[in-house]
Enzyme design. Sequence first.
Site, PDB file in Angstrom:
ATOM      1  N   HIS A  23     -89.350 -10.461 -49.354  1.00  0.00           N
ATOM      2  CA  HIS A  23     -88.585 -11.065 -48.260  1.00  0.00           C
ATOM      3  C   HIS A  23     -89.473 -11.426 -47.068  1.00  0.00           C
ATOM      4  O   HIS A  23     -89.072 -12.200 -46.204  1.00  0.00           O
ATOM      5  CB  HIS A  23     -87.494 -10.088 -47.819  1.00  0.00           C
ATOM      6  N   ASP A  97     -88.829 -16.934 -48.211  1.00  0.00           N
ATOM      7  CA  ASP A  97     -88.798 -16.625 -49.639  1.00  0.00           C
ATOM      8  C   ASP A  97     -87.641 -17.371 -50.288  1.00  0.00           C
ATOM      9  O   ASP A  97     -86.630 -17.630 -49.651  1.00  0.00           O
ATOM     10  CB  ASP A  97     -88.645 -15.114 -49.843  1.00  0.00           C
TER      11      ASP A  97
END
Length: 192
Positions: A23, A97
């Site tokens: 992330h 991401d």
Amino acid sequence: MASETWLIAGLGNPGARYQRTRHNIGQMVLDELLDRMGASYSRTKVGAKAVGARLPGGGPKVIFAVSEGYMNTSGKPVRSLMDYFSVDPQHLVVVHDELDIDFGRIKLKRGGSEGGHNGLKSITQHLGGNRDYLRVRVGIGRPPGQMDTADYVLQKFSSAEENQLPGVIDRAADAVELLVTEDLTTAQNKVH
């Protein structure tokens, strides 16, 4: 009239627990860009670390920023920095991401849905629903088997991914530079 200043926002979560997790790849890309320029962040009053600089070779002024809050609150500091520096949404680049792209692939786009990404949702919300900003989507792939998506994105990269990660981050940083110095179509032709 909006300025030609750009804001590059790298998404992630704060703290050592989240460093080098899937992330946080957006923040890793911004760290690479700052390393290239020999620059470092300063704390701001809006809940973000930021620095103003110019890319190697000149070009427009660029503000590089990472939120000091969690992913789902990214929108407030991004909006505050855009307001302070008079950045038009078309000059906002969000590096994040992307589950729907295989690990290591990079895709560039303007607008579109947030695809369930809480950082993008927060930014769109704080822009009054405006999705007309650029995105550098860094592929992390889908979780294996029945693994929960939230657990997957908060995991560290596998050892095989770690070996490839420097090249992925380098290519994503190159993509950010292309978006600022070229137009979207030219950048897409070079990156995709």
